[in-house]
Scaffold this active site. Structure first.
Site, PDB file in Angstrom:
ATOM      1  N   ASP A  23       0.849  -1.197   0.000  1.00 43.51           N
ATOM      2  CA  ASP A  23       0.000   0.000   0.000  1.00 43.51           C
ATOM      3  C   ASP A  23       0.884   1.247   0.000  1.00 43.51           C
ATOM      4  O   ASP A  23       1.617   1.477   0.962  1.00 43.51           O
ATOM      5  CB  ASP A  23      -0.901  -0.052   1.246  1.00 43.51           C
ATOM      6  CG  ASP A  23      -1.673   1.238   1.446  1.00 43.51           C
ATOM      7  OD1 ASP A  23      -1.849   1.984   0.465  1.00 43.51           O
ATOM      8  OD2 ASP A  23      -2.104   1.486   2.599  1.00 43.51           O
ATOM      9  N   ASP A 100      -5.559 -10.518 -15.454  1.00 47.30           N
ATOM     10  CA  ASP A 100      -6.657 -11.450 -15.205  1.00 47.30           C
ATOM     11  C   ASP A 100      -7.811 -11.046 -16.116  1.00 47.30           C
ATOM     12  O   ASP A 100      -8.086  -9.860 -16.283  1.00 47.30           O
ATOM     13  CB  ASP A 100      -7.101 -11.318 -13.735  1.00 47.30           C
ATOM     14  CG  ASP A 100      -7.367 -12.653 -13.090  1.00 47.30           C
ATOM     15  OD1 ASP A 100      -8.197 -13.393 -13.633  1.00 47.30           O
ATOM     16  OD2 ASP A 100      -6.759 -12.951 -12.046  1.00 47.30           O
ATOM     17  N   ASP A 201     -10.331 -16.328 -16.078  1.00 49.48           N
ATOM     18  CA  ASP A 201     -11.040 -16.771 -14.879  1.00 49.48           C
ATOM     19  C   ASP A 201     -12.231 -17.688 -15.192  1.00 49.48           C
ATOM     20  O   ASP A 201     -12.938 -17.466 -16.181  1.00 49.48           O
ATOM     21  CB  ASP A 201     -11.554 -15.504 -14.171  1.00 49.48           C
ATOM     22  CG  ASP A 201     -12.192 -15.787 -12.829  1.00 49.48           C
ATOM     23  OD1 ASP A 201     -11.464 -16.149 -11.897  1.00 49.48           O
ATOM     24  OD2 ASP A 201     -13.428 -15.634 -12.696  1.00 49.48           O
ATOM     25  N   GLU A 259      -8.214 -20.740 -16.055  1.00 44.82           N
ATOM     26  CA  GLU A 259      -8.554 -21.337 -14.752  1.00 44.82           C
ATOM     27  C   GLU A 259      -9.729 -22.275 -15.013  1.00 44.82           C
ATOM     28  O   GLU A 259     -10.824 -21.839 -15.370  1.00 44.82           O
ATOM     29  CB  GLU A 259      -8.941 -20.261 -13.736  1.00 44.82           C
ATOM     30  CG  GLU A 259      -9.076 -20.855 -12.342  1.00 44.82           C
ATOM     31  CD  GLU A 259     -10.241 -20.315 -11.569  1.00 44.82           C
ATOM     32  OE1 GLU A 259     -10.257 -20.471 -10.345  1.00 44.82           O
ATOM     33  OE2 GLU A 259     -11.181 -19.738 -12.164  1.00 44.82           O
ATOM     34  N   HIS A 324      -4.653 -17.180  -4.780  1.00 44.53           N
ATOM     35  CA  HIS A 324      -5.486 -16.410  -3.845  1.00 44.53           C
ATOM     36  C   HIS A 324      -6.749 -17.150  -3.410  1.00 44.53           C
ATOM     37  O   HIS A 324      -7.514 -16.621  -2.624  1.00 44.53           O
ATOM     38  CB  HIS A 324      -5.862 -15.083  -4.503  1.00 44.53           C
ATOM     39  CG  HIS A 324      -6.692 -15.294  -5.746  1.00 44.53           C
ATOM     40  ND1 HIS A 324      -6.173 -15.832  -6.902  1.00 44.53           N
ATOM     41  CD2 HIS A 324      -8.000 -15.088  -5.982  1.00 44.53           C
ATOM     42  CE1 HIS A 324      -7.134 -15.938  -7.803  1.00 44.53           C
ATOM     43  NE2 HIS A 324      -8.259 -15.489  -7.266  1.00 44.53           N
ATOM     44  N   ASP A 325      -6.971 -18.344  -3.950  1.00 46.16           N
ATOM     45  CA  ASP A 325      -8.163 -19.116  -3.574  1.00 46.16           C
ATOM     46  C   ASP A 325      -7.817 -20.313  -2.698  1.00 46.16           C
ATOM     47  O   ASP A 325      -8.703 -21.105  -2.371  1.00 46.16           O
ATOM     48  CB  ASP A 325      -8.861 -19.657  -4.836  1.00 46.16           C
ATOM     49  CG  ASP A 325      -9.499 -18.560  -5.673  1.00 46.16           C
ATOM     50  OD1 ASP A 325      -9.908 -17.542  -5.097  1.00 46.16           O
ATOM     51  OD2 ASP A 325      -9.582 -18.732  -6.904  1.00 46.16           O
TER      52      ASP A 325
HETATM   53  C1  NOJ Z   1     -12.051 -17.722  -9.587  1.00 46.48           C
HETATM   54  C2  NOJ Z   1     -11.279 -16.672  -8.872  1.00 46.48           C
HETATM   55  O1  NOJ Z   1      -9.952 -17.099  -8.724  1.00 46.48           O
HETATM   56  C3  NOJ Z   1     -11.979 -16.437  -7.555  1.00 46.48           C
HETATM   57  O2  NOJ Z   1     -11.225 -15.645  -6.684  1.00 46.48           O
HETATM   58  C4  NOJ Z   1     -13.321 -15.821  -7.868  1.00 46.48           C
HETATM   59  O3  NOJ Z   1     -14.054 -15.694  -6.669  1.00 46.48           O
HETATM   60  C5  NOJ Z   1     -14.129 -16.683  -8.839  1.00 46.48           C
HETATM   61  N1  NOJ Z   1     -13.337 -17.202  -9.924  1.00 46.48           N
HETATM   62  C6  NOJ Z   1     -15.226 -15.864  -9.461  1.00 46.48           C
HETATM   63  O4  NOJ Z   1     -14.686 -14.934 -10.346  1.00 46.48           O
END
Ligand code: NOJ
Length: 550
Positions: A23, A100, A201, A259, A324-325
């Protein structure tokens, strides 16, 4: 992968989750100027590509994965000029910039949706997926990935729209040719601005059935698995991806990684077989609950073999343990307690010694771990709250439900990057949007920068080995048949150079079959470098070693 895209094989990609990286203005949210300040750090690390999670204008219902304007920058992150400065700085350092691309859905605040929702007769009326009520209710029993119904009613149209994710993320209607043209124009606009690639995505769900039948299994065992079982990989989806490839990816030679959610690993391969002309690589999406409950070293071994055999002559792999997931890799696959350092190094050594393009996620290079917020209120991730509610409904106590949410939450990966031991880990001078992990005083970049045996140094070393030894990016792979489930070993060879690599995925010692390691083999790297390196003949807990022959 097409011949002209061969450069993808030499990439090492660093994923930045901009909200949590650095930041620059003290508002508690990471931003583009913050990333610019840290570019020297990434150069020093040795990566040659950066993937930015979404930075577009967004109301932030899903931290930027809900886009309200694809051609503007989110105010909290800065301006288009900041983005251009970042692009130029990346390119001047030889770092490619990957954006992305979220085109399964937009935000409900996108002007397309605002128009579409007004009436059944307007130029954008077909841009989203609208259906009449059935018996005064939702058109079918589908649930969204984030829980609850996948349908939301709009009185102006007297219809429901479909949202596979949150109700603020309406699904775009790919069957509408005008919508597809808008998307291609938008992609071209970014390519003209110098973008080198796209991470695409949630791409397995583009095509939807006309009749939207009820699902016989609704909605077990969770929203994600439901969507995968119901929708992933329809032939129409592959046709849309091929069109995207023809119109944009191949035409402009941009790198792509999809993805992908797939019911089987073989189905996953359909997105990346070169002859199919879809993506260069795929990042498989596995719901965190499923990954946590099914992962084991034995499964990893089987999956690695299977995907290697499936693609060795016909495609390429994205290699990653984190994003990040997902929970933090050292907490999920390693040991974030006693063997924290060696197990984090083992994962790094595995990542960089397999054929495929390595993807690093911010913080893994210093061994960042899962966080355990003491109350569910402190979590930001809707998935975590959902998991908490669901676990309570299944009869668990509040304590057990919190524990489950702590394990599964995507916030594990989203706590701010730990730069140093100053307040808020040097991420911000303000109040961070998500609390920092309390272990930042010991786990941070500053502490590891000058320590020759740190996890960070191990990553740097691996990245320079990759540059020095083409066998790592280009070599063939041959797995050894090792009976011990937690012992993984393989040979890499290329143009006369051979490496032997072994990983002991266990808190116990393991026998290294010495007949596999010739006497003249030299140790190139060991996860026990702090203790003087590989001592043999056994492998210590989480010991990983790379030998070079000749
Ligand atoms: C996959 C993304 O990596 C995730 O963070 C997101 O919540 C879902 N797709 C919906 O876009």
């Amino acid at each position: 992968m097409q011949q002209e895209m061969d450069w993808v094989k030499d990439l090492v990609i660093y994923q930045i989750y901009p909200r949590s990286f650095c930041d620059s203005n003290g508002d508690g949210v990471g931003d583009l100027p913050g990333i610019l300040q840290k570019l020297d750090y990434l150069e020093e690390l040795g990566v040659n590509a950066v993937w930015l999670s979404p930075v577009y204008r967004s109301p932030n219902d899903d931290n930027g994965y809900d886009i309200s304007n694809y051609q503007e920058i989110m105010e909290e992150f800065g301006t288009m000029e900041d983005w251009e400065r970042l692009r130029d700085a990346c390119h001047s350092k030889g770092i490619r910039l990957i954006m992305d691309l979220v085109v399964n859905h937009s935000s409900d605040e996108h002007r397309w949706f605002q128009e579409s929702r007004c009436s059944r007769e307007n130029p954008k009326s077909d841009y989203y997926i609208w259906r009449d009520p059935v018996g005064g209710k939702e058109p079918n029993n589908w649930s969204s990935a984030f829980g609850g119904s996948a349908w939301e009613y709009v009185p102006e149209r007297g219809q429901y729209y479909l949202h596979l994710f949150s109700k603020k993320q309406p699904d775009l209607n790919w069957a509408c040719p005008e919508l597809r043209e808008e998307i291609y124009r938008m992609m071209e606009w970014w390519v003209e601005r110098g973008v080198d690639g796209f991470r695409v995505d949630a791409i397995s769900y583009l095509d939807k059935p006309e009749d939207f039948p009820d699902s016989p299994t609704a909605p077990e065992p969770d929203g994600y698995s439901f969507c995968i079982a119901q929708l992933a990989g329809r032939p129409g989806t592959h046709a849309y991806i091929r069109e995207m490839n023809e119109r944009i990816f191949s035409k402009y030679h941009v790198m792509t990684v999809g993805e992908v959610a797939a019911a089987t690993s073989l189905e996953l391969m359909n997105y990346v077989r070169t002859a199919r002309r879809e993506f260069d690589m795929a990042i498989p999406f596995v719901p965190p609950k499923v990954e946590i409950s099914t992962w084991s070293p034995g499964k990893l071994k089987r999956d690695l073999r299977e995907s290697y055999e499936a693609l060795r002559d016909s495609g390429w792999w994205a290699r990653f343990f984190s994003n990040h997931d997902k929970p933090r890799q050292v907490s999920l696959y390693g040991d974030d307690g006693r063997c924290w350092e060696v197990s984090a190094k083992l994962l790094a050594m595995l990542l960089h010694t397999l054929p495929g393009t390595p993807f690093l996620y911010q913080g893994e290079e210093i061994g960042m771990t899962n966080v355990r917020f003491p109350s569910i209120e402190l979590y930001d991730d809707p998935d975590a709250k959902n998991c908490y509610r669901q676990t309570l409904l299944e009869g668990a106590s509040e304590e057990e439900a919190l524990r489950q949410a702590q394990l599964e939450s995507r916030d594990n990966a989203r706590t701010p990057m730990q730069w140093d031991s100053s307040p808020q880990a040097g991420f911000t001078v303000g109040t961070p949007w998500l609390p920092v992990n309390p272990n930042y005083k010991t786990i941070n970049v500053e502490a590891q920068r000058n320590d020759p045996y740190s996890i960070l140094q191990c990553y740097r070393r691996l990245l320079s080995l990759r540059r020095e030894h083409p066998v790592l990016a280009r070599g063939d792979l041959e797995f050894f048949d090792l009976p011990e489930e937690s012992l993984l070993g393989y040979r890499r060879s290329y143009e006369g150079e051979t490496l032997l690599v072994f990983h002991n995925f266990s808190p116990e010692r393991a026998e290294l079959p010495l007949d596999l390691v010739p006497k003249e083999a030299k140790v190139l790297l060991s996860s026990y470098d702090r203790e003087g390196g590989y001592g043999g003949p056994q492998l210590r807990p989480y010991e990983s070693v790379i030998f070079r022959l000749g």
